[in-house]
Enzyme design. Structure first.
Site, PDB file in Angstrom:
ATOM      1  N   LYS A 163      -5.095  -6.606  14.991  1.00  0.00           N
ATOM      2  CA  LYS A 163      -5.521  -5.300  14.083  1.00  0.00           C
ATOM      3  C   LYS A 163      -6.750  -4.863  14.658  1.00  0.00           C
ATOM      4  CE  LYS A 163      -4.499  -4.130  10.431  1.00  0.00           C
ATOM      5  NZ  LYS A 163      -3.431  -3.270  10.110  1.00  0.00           N
TER       6      LYS A 163
ATOM      7  N   TYR B  16      -3.486 -12.125  14.010  1.00  0.00           N
ATOM      8  CA  TYR B  16      -3.396 -10.990  13.128  1.00  0.00           C
ATOM      9  C   TYR B  16      -4.677 -10.217  13.178  1.00  0.00           C
ATOM     10  CZ  TYR B  16      -3.598  -8.495   8.836  1.00  0.00           C
ATOM     11  OH  TYR B  16      -3.897  -7.697   7.741  1.00  0.00           O
TER      12      TYR B  16
ATOM     13  N   LEU C 275       0.667  -1.276  -0.029  1.00  0.00           N
ATOM     14  CA  LEU C 275      -0.198  -0.044   0.076  1.00  0.00           C
ATOM     15  C   LEU C 275       0.807   1.273  -0.069  1.00  0.00           C
ATOM     16  CD1 LEU C 275      -2.557   1.706   0.317  1.00  0.00           C
ATOM     17  CD2 LEU C 275      -2.734   1.111   2.759  1.00  0.00           C
TER      18      LEU C 275
ATOM     19  N   ALA D 200       2.296  -2.639   9.224  1.00  0.00           N
ATOM     20  CA  ALA D 200       1.424  -3.546   9.774  1.00  0.00           C
ATOM     21  C   ALA D 200       2.578  -4.772   9.855  1.00  0.00           C
ATOM     22  CB  ALA D 200       0.173  -3.957   9.136  1.00  0.00           C
TER      23      ALA D 200
HETATM   24  N1  NAP Z   1      -1.843  -7.743   2.390  1.00  0.00           N
HETATM   25  C1  NAP Z   1      -3.141  -8.097   2.784  1.00  0.00           C
HETATM   26  O1  NAP Z   1      -3.663  -9.389   2.192  1.00  0.00           O
HETATM   27  C2  NAP Z   1      -3.971  -7.298   3.475  1.00  0.00           C
HETATM   28  C3  NAP Z   1      -5.155  -8.045   3.747  1.00  0.00           C
HETATM   29  C4  NAP Z   1      -6.258  -7.078   4.597  1.00  0.00           C
HETATM   30  C5  NAP Z   1      -5.676  -5.819   5.206  1.00  0.00           C
HETATM   31  N2  NAP Z   1      -4.350  -5.505   4.926  1.00  0.00           N
HETATM   32  C6  NAP Z   1      -3.872  -4.303   5.502  1.00  0.00           C
HETATM   33  O2  NAP Z   1      -3.471  -3.285   4.599  1.00  0.00           O
HETATM   34  C7  NAP Z   1      -2.580  -2.589   5.191  1.00  0.00           C
HETATM   35  C8  NAP Z   1      -1.400  -2.522   4.263  1.00  0.00           C
HETATM   36  O3  NAP Z   1      -0.893  -3.708   4.009  1.00  0.00           O
HETATM   37  P1  NAP Z   1       0.265  -4.308   3.045  1.00  0.00           P
HETATM   38  O4  NAP Z   1      -0.208  -5.562   2.266  1.00  0.00           O
HETATM   39  O5  NAP Z   1       0.673  -2.953   2.223  1.00  0.00           O
HETATM   40  O6  NAP Z   1       1.395  -4.613   3.996  1.00  0.00           O
HETATM   41  P2  NAP Z   1       2.831  -4.895   3.744  1.00  0.00           P
HETATM   42  O7  NAP Z   1       3.275  -4.986   2.384  1.00  0.00           O
HETATM   43  O8  NAP Z   1       3.042  -6.061   4.499  1.00  0.00           O
HETATM   44  O9  NAP Z   1       3.583  -3.632   4.229  1.00  0.00           O
HETATM   45  C9  NAP Z   1       3.537  -3.258   5.702  1.00  0.00           C
HETATM   46  C10 NAP Z   1       4.765  -2.136   5.730  1.00  0.00           C
HETATM   47  O10 NAP Z   1       5.002  -2.246   7.314  1.00  0.00           O
HETATM   48  C11 NAP Z   1       6.111  -1.910   7.472  1.00  0.00           C
HETATM   49  N3  NAP Z   1       6.421  -2.196   9.094  1.00  0.00           N
HETATM   50  C12 NAP Z   1       6.318  -3.263   9.741  1.00  0.00           C
HETATM   51  N4  NAP Z   1       6.621  -3.164  10.901  1.00  0.00           N
HETATM   52  C13 NAP Z   1       6.809  -1.621  11.034  1.00  0.00           C
HETATM   53  C14 NAP Z   1       6.961  -0.746  12.191  1.00  0.00           C
HETATM   54  N5  NAP Z   1       7.328  -1.408  13.384  1.00  0.00           N
HETATM   55  N6  NAP Z   1       7.269   0.439  11.892  1.00  0.00           N
HETATM   56  C15 NAP Z   1       6.993   1.106  10.741  1.00  0.00           C
HETATM   57  N7  NAP Z   1       7.001   0.244   9.749  1.00  0.00           N
HETATM   58  C16 NAP Z   1       6.729  -1.144   9.980  1.00  0.00           C
HETATM   59  C17 NAP Z   1       6.575  -3.128   6.763  1.00  0.00           C
HETATM   60  O11 NAP Z   1       8.210  -3.483   6.741  1.00  0.00           O
HETATM   61  P3  NAP Z   1       8.923  -4.624   6.612  1.00  0.00           P
HETATM   62  O12 NAP Z   1       8.343  -5.281   5.444  1.00  0.00           O
HETATM   63  O13 NAP Z   1      10.417  -4.365   6.360  1.00  0.00           O
HETATM   64  O14 NAP Z   1       8.649  -5.442   7.791  1.00  0.00           O
HETATM   65  C18 NAP Z   1       6.335  -2.919   5.721  1.00  0.00           C
HETATM   66  O15 NAP Z   1       7.071  -2.214   4.707  1.00  0.00           O
HETATM   67  C19 NAP Z   1      -1.995  -2.951   6.611  1.00  0.00           C
HETATM   68  O16 NAP Z   1      -2.764  -2.547   7.396  1.00  0.00           O
HETATM   69  C20 NAP Z   1      -2.635  -4.415   6.447  1.00  0.00           C
HETATM   70  O17 NAP Z   1      -2.855  -5.021   7.845  1.00  0.00           O
HETATM   71  C21 NAP Z   1      -3.419  -6.169   4.103  1.00  0.00           C
END
Ligand code: NAP
Length: 291
Positions: free
Chosen positions: A130, A126, A12, A61
């Site tokens: 959340k 998870y 995202l 996240a």
């Molecule tokens: N992916 C899905 O299928 C999905 C489904 C439902 C909802 N969501 C929600 O959508 C949102 C975006 O998801 P996404 O898929 O973009 O997730 P993502 O690709 O896993 O990105 C999350 C980012 O957060 C970073 N992060 C982790 N710990 C952190 C910390 N302590 N401080 C600052 N940054 C940190 C991660 O860094 P590292 O990678 O280096 O750890 C990563 O860059 C999240 O809120 C997620 O819960 C996602």
């Protein structure tokens, strides 16, 4: 409008940075955990005080659903405490915050698409962490938007689309779960939805609350995979594709339980903020072109 973006290198976050670059309306302070670890409360307080953003968008996240089962402390810190610290800092700075959450706050027993006010009942760590993050934001900061999304894919990072394209090319047969239903969502559509909210907030809109933004057409993981492999073949990204078999959840045991039905209703987001659900099939074509 100056946006403080956390988790900027995730799916995202990357999409949001790419979109904002093409707009003169936004300046994005893009941070990942090395620049701003959202689990460090003092760092969050100092960063917000020093950079003086107009809004916080939390895209950070712990999204590894199975790993979270054994990393409860870490998942709690990132998914629950971090959003709390960000919301407190936003409150002190008198700025709003957009926070992103998940369909996995639901237990999957509904028989029609979940509306945002349907009671949450997460099945795994998870979803539980959340949900705690959502509650912390709700209880700390009046000026918030919580957007739940689902089954996120994009051209960035690791995701289901990339995994299935790889496995579909490598294997002769592929068994994929066909009894869990949800809505694939393109991270770029979610990023555009968030920026649309930011623009309207800048214009004075105050429709604070919780919303859903996900794909417009529910499917199963099996159905999603069928679409991925068909598109991969059509675009020549696969020369031939594995035979796709439908399997049951119980045939593929994983550490985290998942809702069997997490289809969400996005109509309140459309009404309040004029943002339509993600056309994930069109986005899938685009994403596979980019891979
Ligand atoms: N992916 C899905 O299928 C999905 C489904 C439902 C909802 N969501 C929600 O959508 C949102 C975006 O998801 P996404 O898929 O973009 O997730 P993502 O690709 O896993 O990105 C999350 C980012 O957060 C970073 N992060 C982790 N710990 C952190 C910390 N302590 N401080 C600052 N940054 C940190 C991660 O860094 P590292 O990678 O280096 O750890 C990563 O860059 C999240 O809120 C997620 O819960 C996602």
């Amino acid at each position: 409008m100056k946006i403080l973006l956390t988790g900027a290198n995730g799916q995202l976050g990357s999409c949001l940075q790419a979109l904002a670059k093409n707009s003169s309306l936004f300046t994005v302070i893009a941070t990942d955990y090395k620049d701003l670890d959202i689990t460090n409360q003092q760092a969050v307080i100092d960063f917000v005080a020093n950079t003086k953003p107009d809004i916080i968008v939390n895209a950070a996240a712990h999204t590894a659903v199975d790993k979270a089962q054994s990393e409860v402390e870490l998942a709690t810190a990132i998914n629950a405490k971090g959003p709390n610290y960000l919301a407190k800092a936003a409150n002190t700075a008198a700025i709003p915050m957009i926070h992103v959450s998940t369909d996995y706050v639901f237990d999957g027993t509904a028989t029609q698409p979940y509306l945002p006010n349907y009671p949450a009942k997460p099945l795994g760590v998870y979803g539980e962490t959340k949900w705690q993050g959502e509650e912390a934001v709700r209880n700390t900061l009046a000026e918030h938007i919580i957007i739940r999304t689902a089954w996120v894919f994009s051209e960035y990072g690791n995701n289901f689309v990339k995994t299935m394209l790889r496995l579909g090319g490598e294997r002769e047969e592929l068994g994929v779960i066909a009894d869990q239903y949800g809505c694939p969502t393109y991270a770029g559509d979610l990023a555009a939805a968030i920026l649309a909210c930011c623009e309207q907030i800048k214009g004075g809109k105050t429709a604070w609350g919780s919303y859903h933004h996900c794909g417009d057409l529910p499917t199963s993981w099996h159905g999603f995979t069928r679409a991925i492999l068909a598109e991969g073949l059509a675009q020549g990204k696969l020369s031939n594709s594995a035979k796709l078999n439908a399997i049951k959840t119980e045939d593929y045991p994983l550490p985290a339980p998942r809702p069997s039905y997490s289809v969400m209703d996005c109509s309140t987001m459309q009404k309040a903020w004029g943002v339509a659900a993600s056309d994930w099939r069109a986005a899938l074509t685009k994403v596979i072109t980019l891979l």
